[in-house]
Design a protein around this motif. Structure first.
Motif, PDB file in Angstrom:
ATOM      1  N   GLY A   1      36.057  68.780  -8.033  1.00 28.41           N
ATOM      2  CA  GLY A   1      35.460  68.361  -8.754  1.00 28.41           C
ATOM      3  C   GLY A   1      34.738  68.073  -9.978  1.00 28.41           C
ATOM      4  N   SER A   2      33.657  68.824  -9.721  1.00 24.30           N
ATOM      5  CA  SER A   2      32.807  69.325 -11.319  1.00 24.30           C
ATOM      6  C   SER A   2      33.463  70.241 -12.475  1.00 24.30           C
ATOM      7  N   LYS A   3      33.930  70.514 -11.594  1.00 24.59           N
ATOM      8  CA  LYS A   3      35.090  71.456 -12.823  1.00 24.59           C
ATOM      9  C   LYS A   3      36.096  71.323 -13.184  1.00 24.59           C
ATOM     10  N   ALA A   4      36.809  70.191 -12.906  1.00 22.16           N
ATOM     11  CA  ALA A   4      38.235  68.771 -13.603  1.00 22.16           C
ATOM     12  C   ALA A   4      37.574  68.283 -14.466  1.00 22.16           C
ATOM     13  N   ASP A   5      38.574  67.708 -15.286  1.00 22.79           N
ATOM     14  CA  ASP A   5      38.219  66.694 -16.564  1.00 22.79           C
ATOM     15  C   ASP A   5      37.452  65.561 -15.311  1.00 22.79           C
ATOM     16  N   ASP A   6      38.441  65.325 -14.546  1.00 26.29           N
ATOM     17  CA  ASP A   6      38.361  63.752 -13.815  1.00 26.29           C
ATOM     18  C   ASP A   6      37.658  63.892 -12.877  1.00 26.29           C
ATOM     19  N   TRP A   7      36.674  63.262 -11.999  1.00 25.72           N
ATOM     20  CA  TRP A   7      36.070  63.283 -10.821  1.00 25.72           C
ATOM     21  C   TRP A   7      36.152  61.999 -10.234  1.00 25.72           C
ATOM     22  N   VAL A   8      37.813  61.622  -9.556  1.00 23.42           N
ATOM     23  CA  VAL A   8      38.085  60.296  -8.447  1.00 23.42           C
ATOM     24  C   VAL A   8      37.386  60.620  -7.638  1.00 23.42           C
ATOM     25  N   ALA A   9      36.047  59.886  -6.902  1.00 24.81           N
ATOM     26  CA  ALA A   9      35.136  59.273  -5.979  1.00 24.81           C
ATOM     27  C   ALA A   9      36.438  58.723  -5.642  1.00 24.81           C
ATOM     28  N   VAL A  10      37.111  59.416  -4.120  1.00 28.22           N
ATOM     29  CA  VAL A  10      37.681  58.136  -3.514  1.00 28.22           C
ATOM     30  C   VAL A  10      36.704  57.790  -2.249  1.00 28.22           C
ATOM     31  N   ALA A  11      36.394  56.588  -1.585  1.00 23.76           N
ATOM     32  CA  ALA A  11      36.033  56.637  -0.097  1.00 23.76           C
ATOM     33  C   ALA A  11      37.120  57.475   1.011  1.00 23.76           C
ATOM     34  N   PRO A  12      35.845  57.831   1.778  1.00 28.71           N
ATOM     35  CA  PRO A  12      36.506  58.970   2.319  1.00 28.71           C
ATOM     36  C   PRO A  12      37.704  58.918   3.672  1.00 28.71           C
ATOM     37  N   GLY A  13      38.351  59.730   3.136  1.00 32.11           N
ATOM     38  CA  GLY A  13      40.071  59.690   3.477  1.00 32.11           C
ATOM     39  C   GLY A  13      40.586  59.168   3.451  1.00 32.11           C
ATOM     40  N   THR A  14      40.244  58.195   2.225  1.00 32.78           N
ATOM     41  CA  THR A  14      41.507  57.235   1.356  1.00 32.78           C
ATOM     42  C   THR A  14      42.379  58.612   0.144  1.00 32.78           C
ATOM     43  N   GLU A  15      42.178  59.553   0.230  1.00 31.97           N
ATOM     44  CA  GLU A  15      43.285  59.951  -1.393  1.00 31.97           C
ATOM     45  C   GLU A  15      44.448  59.479  -1.066  1.00 31.97           C
ATOM     46  N   ALA A  16      45.121  59.914  -0.016  1.00 27.07           N
ATOM     47  CA  ALA A  16      46.242  59.039   0.162  1.00 27.07           C
ATOM     48  C   ALA A  16      47.186  57.850  -0.352  1.00 27.07           C
ATOM     49  N   ALA A  17      46.019  56.694  -0.308  1.00 20.46           N
ATOM     50  CA  ALA A  17      46.430  55.560  -0.219  1.00 20.46           C
ATOM     51  C   ALA A  17      45.319  55.593  -2.208  1.00 20.46           C
ATOM     52  N   PHE A  18      45.417  56.218  -2.406  1.00 23.05           N
ATOM     53  CA  PHE A  18      45.016  55.937  -3.703  1.00 23.05           C
ATOM     54  C   PHE A  18      46.027  57.335  -4.371  1.00 23.05           C
ATOM     55  N   ALA A  19      47.003  58.028  -3.726  1.00 20.53           N
ATOM     56  CA  ALA A  19      48.104  58.774  -4.304  1.00 20.53           C
ATOM     57  C   ALA A  19      49.520  57.669  -4.343  1.00 20.53           C
ATOM     58  N   LEU A  20      49.623  56.796  -2.928  1.00 22.72           N
ATOM     59  CA  LEU A  20      50.752  55.342  -3.663  1.00 22.72           C
ATOM     60  C   LEU A  20      49.731  54.100  -4.875  1.00 22.72           C
ATOM     61  N   GLY A  21      48.456  54.077  -4.395  1.00 24.78           N
ATOM     62  CA  GLY A  21      48.414  53.018  -5.949  1.00 24.78           C
ATOM     63  C   GLY A  21      49.113  54.147  -7.162  1.00 24.78           C
ATOM     64  N   LEU A  22      48.668  55.122  -7.564  1.00 20.90           N
ATOM     65  CA  LEU A  22      49.360  55.520  -8.430  1.00 20.90           C
ATOM     66  C   LEU A  22      50.850  55.469  -8.225  1.00 20.90           C
ATOM     67  N   ALA A  23      51.351  55.754  -7.449  1.00 19.83           N
ATOM     68  CA  ALA A  23      53.047  55.689  -7.602  1.00 19.83           C
ATOM     69  C   ALA A  23      53.109  54.549  -7.739  1.00 19.83           C
ATOM     70  N   GLN A  24      52.925  53.029  -7.321  1.00 18.46           N
ATOM     71  CA  GLN A  24      52.761  51.889  -7.501  1.00 18.46           C
ATOM     72  C   GLN A  24      53.318  51.850  -9.179  1.00 18.46           C
ATOM     73  N   VAL A  25      51.673  52.001  -9.715  1.00 16.87           N
ATOM     74  CA  VAL A  25      52.009  51.732 -11.060  1.00 16.87           C
ATOM     75  C   VAL A  25      52.729  52.054 -11.448  1.00 16.87           C
ATOM     76  N   ILE A  26      53.302  53.603 -11.095  1.00 12.60           N
ATOM     77  CA  ILE A  26      53.645  54.430 -12.429  1.00 12.60           C
ATOM     78  C   ILE A  26      55.494  53.370 -12.426  1.00 12.60           C
ATOM     79  N   ILE A  27      55.813  52.852 -11.067  1.00 13.32           N
ATOM     80  CA  ILE A  27      57.173  52.508 -10.474  1.00 13.32           C
ATOM     81  C   ILE A  27      57.272  50.770 -11.398  1.00 13.32           C
ATOM     82  N   SER A  28      56.473  49.889 -11.100  1.00 13.17           N
ATOM     83  CA  SER A  28      55.855  48.948 -11.782  1.00 13.17           C
ATOM     84  C   SER A  28      56.148  49.025 -12.815  1.00 13.17           C
ATOM     85  N   GLU A  29      55.949  49.766 -13.903  1.00 18.57           N
ATOM     86  CA  GLU A  29      55.764  49.649 -15.107  1.00 18.57           C
ATOM     87  C   GLU A  29      56.989  50.711 -15.444  1.00 18.57           C
ATOM     88  N   GLY A  30      57.996  51.164 -14.710  1.00 14.84           N
ATOM     89  CA  GLY A  30      58.710  51.824 -14.954  1.00 14.84           C
ATOM     90  C   GLY A  30      58.660  53.004 -15.547  1.00 14.84           C
TER      91      GLY A  30
END
Lengths: 188, 249, 410, 790
Positions: free
Chosen positions: D258-287
């Motif tokens: 996380g520290s060595k990344a450009d950006d560390w997204v500190a998600v709530a425990p165990g919710t990485e997949a939800a975050f991925a789906l959130g990204l997918a949603q934005v990508i689809i809804s914005e075409g």
């Protein structure tokens, strides 16, 4: 004896004693001490340099060569000896010993080195032989024509043979030749 | 350039802190290469010998703004004028800066263990052998012959793997060369670094990679203000890391 | 039992009482020897030293006793070179104390280095640039000088003095003592200065480091001043202690007062220089190196150390020494001497331990040094060793030339 | 005449004068100086000629090329990276660099051992001869041949011919119970099967990516192949400011990744997949998705889009992950824009099986931006064209065994579901159903320490009559064994090393003995061949080779026949460069040539089959990438629409929140090794004193949480979960999320040597693994915990 004489005599005697002490100490320091300081060890096998050169026609480099990485191999391994000595080459006792005790059981010969530097010293043969073009005999005993491996004199205090070069010798030569005398040139 | 004598060789290292992943391979490779002893309990860090120590840095912020970084620290091989802080003080000439290469050597068998050099070094780059080094029996077989083992009561430190320079020179001499090519002499840590965050070379040669990197705007030295003139140069694009490198009021 | 050895015309306690006293001393020394033995046998890992604290209690003790040993050279200087004859009352004791300090320091130094059997390498392979080399050379030479100075006193023992050669030898030594006093002064003067340099040259350690003028001549004279401002205080203190324990007047009060007055001037001068040094360091040297004054003082090595060193153990004793009424008071004089000696110990401790404890790299951390008993024991044994030598000297040697005069028997 | 004092003095004076003029004092001083520098007990390293031998590291599945430096061909004194090896290019990891401490380690087992007393008592594990050991094993195997199914093998090595020989032995013997140590690869291969129709592992073309989003993967702390990842990281950071590769780490803990990344997204425990789906949603809804790919090569996009629209809008994802929605939107846009961009999955070092849906969510994100089977994206690890061995000869008893269900129940699914349901296996052995496990073989694994939620496994061991360990080290499982058959270490044996995990091109490594085995160890491959021969029947016929080397060579013939790829014999080859067309000419002309060169350089690699063509990429019913998995349905998995779509299922950590108010999350680092080995002394030395102090390890906790609990830095605490409790010290750090306690795994060994034994605690002892309902795969990212000062 008169008192004066006694005085004179004792004065002379005193000086005589001084000379005795002086000479005795010189004798001990120069003659006895070096004898006491070294123990003598003998090589496991009497290696005959002369016979290898003259009769077998070998050159120095056949045994004392540089490895590919520039390091110096020093003494040859048993494998090199075994090339010719798979069976005794002569009648001598040493020859029989070589074959039976070392070649056959494939045991390296525990040669005692005359001039191996301690662990903390790095000595570059390449620098001296290849670069400075020094002769082996500038530092080592000349073995040409030598038929007997001389005994090794080992300093009882330091544990090193007497032919091991001391640091001041290195330093003096380096200073003379205007070569760096920095510690890390030789120490490791 | 400093006022002390410097030859055309000035071996130095550039460590990119941003590239460093804190994997510690450099430190492990160093220990293997230099016969650094280890004990069952090495958690007393002020008595643990690690020629290349890895320091932990963080930006002091809390979750989720917290960031950390690791800072590998070999001996910085100071060029200070006229002497590096450590060699200056040694009463027995056991440590010395080589004027031809800029390397700061230390000869443990000469050392009397007065620890004046430890006190003089502000980077904690010097270590004392508090115990006799011991290797469990078979492990003696993995000791590198190019580096002599030390004993209790002496100081030791990183030498930039000077024995590798000796070996490289041996090879060059055998081939009839006096000069080394770039990359022929590289310390073990630099060779091992999997992220290639460490670069080693001749700082005096303006064409070398180290010399170029040392001029980068991201470059900094540890405690620059003390005037120790280290030949280990760090790179980072992060301000907080720069701030941690030197005391600035 | 040992009456044949005791100087003529003086009274000493019973041999039994003396043995009992020695027993106490030997107990402490024995403990110290045990600690020292463990250090030599097991190595320095039994101490509280580490890679942060390369120096610790041993070095603090060494530096402190060497500074305090300056009483010998300085009293000698006053007596023989300046010609303050009153001080002849006290000069013998000053020499004994100096001898104790220097030999004791060397013994502790032997424990302190990791390779005691290589200790002599500083003569065999000296690095002439190192302050430590200078210090080692000077200390060794000065120890020899002190031994020579001590020798005639030993030879004045009732039994030894009967040997004509010894008598002749010690008499001749007395004649040329001024030469040794001068040599001692010269040697001691220089190494006291270079002791300061020992720290001053550590330019990667902002706490101890001074720049330019403040290294030479400032630090040099600062350390000389600190030594001569405290050494005589120890001499006075030991005198008062011997007088207290033996319940006898051994030295004329004028001699003590004179030494106290001189000490007072020296201490006052030292304090002035020290305060100037501290001020310049806090406002110029340190900020140039990127360190603020407040960073130098972190708990437990807080500002209290500076306050204790300068105010409590510096200015206060100086005032006592310089106030004629106060220095005439035995209790106040003892207090002043104790404070003065404590001040030098704090000073050497600060330069040794606090100096190393302070983090230099911003991400570094403050470490705390806790000596182990293996360090305390030899250090205390050093004091016991002093008590032993003083006791033996007092009992068997004519240390106080005016004792007979001041304490006539019947 | 009397010798008076004066005369005596003169004699002495003369003596002193004479001595000073003789060499005695000076020579003595000089020699004493040398004497004082000699410490006879100090080891004097062997001197002599140095050689360097190339081989392949096998301390982890990464298979890096290494060079071993030997003195006089017998003392190994250094291991460093082989610059010619494509994977690590001269780099190495701390484990690899300290490899000699395993070779010469004090915890090596020198001879076969037999438990003569109570199992678990190391003192009664007595040395026996190899003949006796093999005889004991053969007798037992002969005796239980009728119930061959009772033989279970747990392998920690997922690939390679030795593992294959173990699997082959079990099959020929008649047992279906060849198990693997659980890993993310279990979920990955299932996920690949469900979405792409093939049970392969993903291969990431990280070297060519412009942006990397890592969903909980410790990308520089042991995920994938460590040395390769570190090399890639260095390369990402090499570029000029304008051309920097962007790295985003989505993770709860403030790790080094996380520290060595450009950006560390500190998600709530165990919710990485939800975050991925959130990204997918934005990508689809914005075409912003890759229309060409989605239209041509995907199936079920509309169902996927509707699901996202319904459940994973930024607002909803913010509610789950606690990441501001602006950040979700911005990151989604960036990810869609940066081409090529790739998302990584596999929690931590990839040791946790994890959820199939987590994998599918991340993989769908890759599909959406068109990063599937494209340079800089994710493809599948290419297979190495090894020649197959002859078919296993099944005799009557092994045919019987074929019909038996596996102990982990994996065969309850319709075949060919290649699942590895280790936790079912543990559960079933404990319950004694559907039949008893009689003998357990453990190869290259240390489940008694390394398995998360280890207690049920240890319990299960007590239900098994015979435990056989093939380990070279006295690890915890070996301590519990009845029979130990120590193999040679990786530096003393011949073995192939398959393409490491996550790689995008094919690699075949060959490790060879670089020095004589230090002890009389027999290669596990040879043990199996000998055993098979002594068992006779179909088992013997299935092992027709004289020794392992012959068996291995038979397979390598396949490489030679294919004739593609090349032996890595020169440094600086960057196999990922040039993409698809980068086919390097082969540099061997026959099998013998190949074999010899492999021995010399240690590695063959092939870039020609890096990316599959579109018509061969998907073996799904639709022939496309399936957002909506028809493959699952085809296999026979029943459920509703959600079952077949990537989605996020909140796993409730085990434990009552009232009793256990905090969350315990394990973490892995590169400097504490996990897997069959324990840390080398060199590695342990490098732990900070806020990671290990004395024998205490530390748990990370946020300063605020510590203040709430009244804890200070370094306080000793008890950590209690449903499974039990452990003691550790607390380290206060801003890297820890409030209310979460982070504990390192890999410590707390009771086996191995005194350099690691008893240091820290084994987190696995108090973790609770939970199984996914649909697949039975296990997760253990979090367990509820309470902590209190002791």
């Amino acid at each position: 004896m008169t008192g004066e004489n006694k005085q004179q005599n004792s004065g002379l005697l005193g000086w005589a004693l001084f000379v005795v002490g002086f000479a005795g100490a010189l004798f001990v320091g120069w003659i006895v001490f070096p004898q006491l300081l070294y123990s003598t060890k003998y090589q496991p096998i009497n290696y005959n340099h002369a016979i290898h050169q003259e009769e077998a026609g070998m050159s120095c480099e056949d045994c004392h060569f540089f490895r590919e990485d520039g390091t110096y191999a020093g003494k040859p391994k048993l494998a090199a000896c075994a090339e010719c000595h798979s069976e005794p080459q002569g009648e001598t006792e040493d020859e029989a010993k070589l074959v039976s005790e070392y070649v056959e059981p494939e045991k390296e010969i525990p040669w005692i080195s005359y001039s191996r530097q301690p662990d903390n010293v790095f000595f570059s043969h390449a620098a001296h032989v290849k670069m400075a073009e020094m002769d082996c005999t500038d530092c080592h005993r000349d073995v040409e024509g030598q038929t007997k491996a001389p005994p090794v004199k080992i300093n009882r205090l330091t544990g090193y043979p007497n032919e091991v070069m001391k640091m001041y010798v290195c330093e003096d030569c380096h200073a003379q030749e205007n070569v760096s005398n920095a510690c890390d040139v030789c120490h490791k | 350039m400093s006022g002390n004598k410097s030859g055309k060789l000035s071996y130095g290292m550039v460590i990119d802190v941003d590239k460093c992943t804190g994997c510690m391979t450099c430190a492990v490779a160093c220990q293997q290469e230099n016969n650094v002893p280890f004990r069952e309990d090495e958690t007393n860090k002020v008595r643990s010998i690690t020629w290349l120590e890895v320091f932990y840095l963080d930006n002091g912020k809390s979750y989720p703004d917290h960031r950390k970084a690791y800072l590998p620290r070999p001996c910085l091989q100071c060029d200070a004028d006229p002497y590096p802080p450590c060699t200056f003080v040694c009463p027995v000439n056991a440590t010395q800066r080589d004027e031809e290469t800029g390397l700061v050597s230390h000869i443990p068998v000469r050392c009397i263990g007065c620890r004046y050099c430890i006190s003089a070094c502000s980077y904690h780059a010097r270590y004392f052998n508090w115990w006799d080094p011991k290797w469990p029996k078979p492990m003696e077989e993995m000791l590198t012959p190019e580096v002599s083992t030390r004993m209790r009561g002496v100081v030791e430190k990183c030498t930039f793997c000077v024995h590798r320079l000796q070996l490289a020179k041996d090879k060059a001499f055998a081939e009839g060369r006096r000069e080394l090519d770039d990359g022929e002499y590289v310390p073990a840590c630099v060779e091992a670094c999997p992220a290639k965050a460490m670069v080693f070379g001749n700082l005096s040669d303006s064409h070398s990679e180290v010399a170029k990197l040392a001029k980068s705007p991201k470059a900094f030295r540890l405690l620059e203000r003390l005037g120790t003139k280290p030949k280990v140069i760090y790179l980072s694009g992060q301000e907080w890391i720069h701030k941690l490198a030197d005391n600035v009021i | 039992m040992d009456s044949a050895l005791i100087p003529e015309g003086v009274r000493r306690c019973s041999f039994k009482a003396f043995c009992l006293w020695l027993l106490v001393i030997f107990a402490v020394i024995g403990w110290g020897v045990l600690g020292g033995f463990l250090v030599l046998w097991k190595g320095l890992n039994v101490t509280g030293l580490n890679d942060y604290f390369g120096f610790g209690l041993y070095i603090t003790a060494d530096l402190a006793v060497i500074a305090l040993g300056a009483g010998a050279f300085f009293t000698g200087f006053l007596t023989y070179v300046i010609g303050k004859k009153e001080l002849k009352d006290i000069i013998n004791l000053a020499v004994v104390v100096g001898f104790i300090c220097y030999t004791g320091a060397q013994l502790v130094l032997l424990l302190e280095i990791g390779q005691p059997i290589r200790g002599w390498f500083s003569f065999w392979h000296p690095n002439v640039h190192s302050m430590l080399t200078e210090v080692i050379f000077c200390i060794t030479c000065y120890t020899i000088v002190l031994t020579i100075e001590f020798l005639p006193l030993i030879l004045e023992n009732r039994q030894l003095d009967k040997v004509p050669e010894f008598h002749f030898f010690s008499h001749n030594l007395h004649e040329i003592m001024v030469v040794f006093a001068a040599t001692g002064t010269f040697l001691s003067f220089f190494h006291q200065g270079s002791l300061g340099g020992l720290y001053g040259v550590m330019f990667a350690r902002p706490f101890a480091f001074r720049e330019g003028f403040f290294i030479w001549p400032w630090t040099f004279f600062l350390f000389v001043a600190s030594a001569i401002a405290s050494g005589p205080a120890l001499t006075i203190l030991v005198t008062m202690m011997v007088q207290g324990i033996t319940r006898k007047k051994l030295v004329r009060r004028e001699a003590i007062s004179l030494l106290a007055k001189v000490t007072g001037y020296l201490l006052a001068f030292y304090m002035l220089v020290k305060i100037l040094d501290t001020w310049w360091w806090a406002t110029h040297t340190a900020p140039n190196m990127g360190v603020s004054f407040s960073e130098f003082f972190q708990a437990p090595y807080g500002l209290w150390l500076l306050f204790a060193e300068i105010v409590v153990c510096g200015i206060i004793p100086a005032i006592i020494f310089l106030t004629p009424k106060a220095r005439a008071d035995d209790v106040l004089l003892i207090v002043a001497c104790v404070l003065d000696c404590a001040g030098i110990v704090i000073n050497r401790f600060v330069f040794t331990v606090q100096n190393l404890a302070l983090p230099v790299m911003p991400f570094d951390r403050l470490e705390i040094y806790v000596p182990t008993w293996q360090e305390w024991a030899p250090t205390l044994a050093l004091i016991a060793y002093g008590a032993l030598i003083v006791s033996l000297s007092y009992r068997y040697l004519p240390v106080f030339p005016r004792e007979r005069e001041l304490n006539p028997i019947d | 005449m009397k010798l008076d004092r004066r005369a005596f003095v003169k004699l002495i004076a003369g003596g002193v004068g004479g001595t000073l003029l003789s060499p005695l004092p000076w020579k003595m001083a000089d020699d004493t100086a040398i004497w004082s520098q000699n410490w006879f007990w100090r080891p004097s390293p062997e001197r002599g000629g140095a050689t360097t031998v190339n081989t392949v590291c096998q301390l982890c599945p990464g298979g890096c090329g290494i060079r071993v430096r030997l003195i006089e061909d017998k003392n190994a004194v250094r291991i460093d990276g082989n610059p010619s090896h494509p994977v690590n290019q001269g780099g190495i990891c701390p484990l690899g660099a300290s490899g000699l401490q395993y070779l010469y380690g004090p915890s090596r087992i020198e001879t076969p051992l037999k438990q003569t007393g109570q199992r678990g008592d190391v003192t009664t594990l007595k040395p026996i001869s190899w003949d006796e050991a093999l005889e004991i094993l053969a007798t037992k195997l002969r005796g239980m041949r009728q119930k061959a199914r009772g033989l279970v093998c747990v392998s920690g090595k997922r690939q390679g011919t030795v593992s294959e020989l173990f699997a082959r032995f079990l099959r020929a013997y008649g047992s279906p119970n060849y198990m693997l140590m659980p890993a993310a690869a279990d979920a990955e291969s299932l996920g690949m099967l469900f979405s792409q129709g093939q049970s392969r592992l993903p291969g990431y073309d990280l070297e060519n990516a412009k942006m990397i989003v890592s969903f909980g993967s410790s990308y520089i702390e042991g995920w994938g192949t460590p040395a390769r990842m570190l090399l890639a990281f260095g390369n990402w950071r090499k570029n000029a400011e304008s051309d920097q590769v962007k790295i985003v780490q989505v993770e709860t803990r403030g790790s080094l990744s996380g520290s060595k990344a450009d950006d560390w997204v500190a998600v709530a425990p165990g919710t990485e997949a939800a975050f991925a789906l959130g990204l997918a949603q934005v990508i689809i809804s914005e075409g912003r998705y890759d229309r060409a790919f989605v239209n041509q090569y995907s199936h079920g996009f509309d169902e996927f889009r509707r699901l996202l629209q319904r459940n994973y809008t930024p607002e909803k994802v913010t509610a789950i992950t606690e990441v501001p929605k602006e950040k979700i939107t911005a990151l989604a846009r960036e990810f869609a824009q940066a081409k090529p961009a790739v998302a990584l999955s596999g929690w931590g070092q990839g040791r946790m099986q994890g959820s199939i849906y987590d994998f599918l969510a991340v993989q769908s994100l890759n599909a959406l931006v068109g990063s599937l089977h494209k340079p800089g994206g994710v493809t599948r690890t290419p297979s190495v064209p090894l020649a197959p061995w002859p078919e296993v000869v099944l005799d009557a008893m092994s045919l019987e065994g074929e019909k038996e269900p596996r102990l982990d129940g994996a065969s309850e699914f319709q075949p060919p579901l290649p699942a590895n349901l280790f936790y079912n296996f543990v559960k079933n052995v404990n319950e004694g159903k559907p039949y008893r496990a009689q003998m357990l073989w453990v190869y290259e694994a240390n489940p008694a320490h390394d398995l998360a939620d280890v207690k049920p496994f240890i319990e299960a061991l007590s239900k098994i009559e015979t435990v056989v360990s093939f380990s070279s080290f006295m690890d915890e499982t070996t301590q519990l064994a009845d029979l130990v058959l120590p193999g040679p270490t990786y530096l003393e044996r011949l073995e192939d090393v398959a393409t490491p995990p996550g790689l995008q091109y094919a690699v075949f490594g060959l490790s060879k003995p670089v020095l004589m085995p230090r002890f009389a160890a027999i290669h596990p491959g040879d043990i199996l061949i000998q055993l098979a021969k002594s068992l006779g029947g179909g088992v013997a016929s299935s092992f027709p080779w004289s020794d392992y080397e012959t068996a291995l060579k038979e397979r390598v013939q396949g490489l030679a026949e294919r004739g593609s790829g090349r032996v890595a014999d020169e440094p600086g080859v960057e196999p990922w460069k040039g993409g698809q067309g980068n086919t390097l000419a082969s540099n061997y002309d026959s099998f013998d040539d190949l074999w010899e060169k492999l021995g010399e350089h240690g590695c063959w690699f092939d870039t020609s089959a890096a990316m599959p063509s579109w018509d061969s990429a998907f073996k799904t019913p639709s022939g496309k990438f399936e957002f909506y998995s028809q493959k699952m349905r085809q296999i026979g998995i029943r459920g509703n629409d959600l079952t077949y779509l990537p989605h996020f299922e909140q796993v409730e950590p085990a434990g009552d929140p009232n009793e256990y108010p905090l969350l315990l999350m394990p973490y892995e680092t590169l400097i504490i090794t996990n897997g069959p080995l324990a840390n080398s002394p060199f590695m342990t030395k490098m732990l900070f004193d806020f990671e290990l102090k004395g024998d205490d390890c530390f748990v990370e906790i946020n300063g605020k949480t510590a203040a709430d609990l009244g804890l200070k830095e370094g306080d000793r605490v008890a950590l209690q979960t449903e499974r039990g409790s452990l003691e550790a010290r607390v380290h206060l750090t801003g890297a820890a999320r409030p209310d979460v306690v982070f504990i390192p795994t890999g410590l707390g060994h009771s086996g191995f040597d005194s350099y690691i034994r008893g240091k820290g605690v084994n987190a696995n002892a108090i973790l609770v693994a939970q199984q996914e309902k649909v697949t039975g795969l296990a997760t253990w990212w979090g367990t509820r915990v309470k902590i209190y000062k002791v």
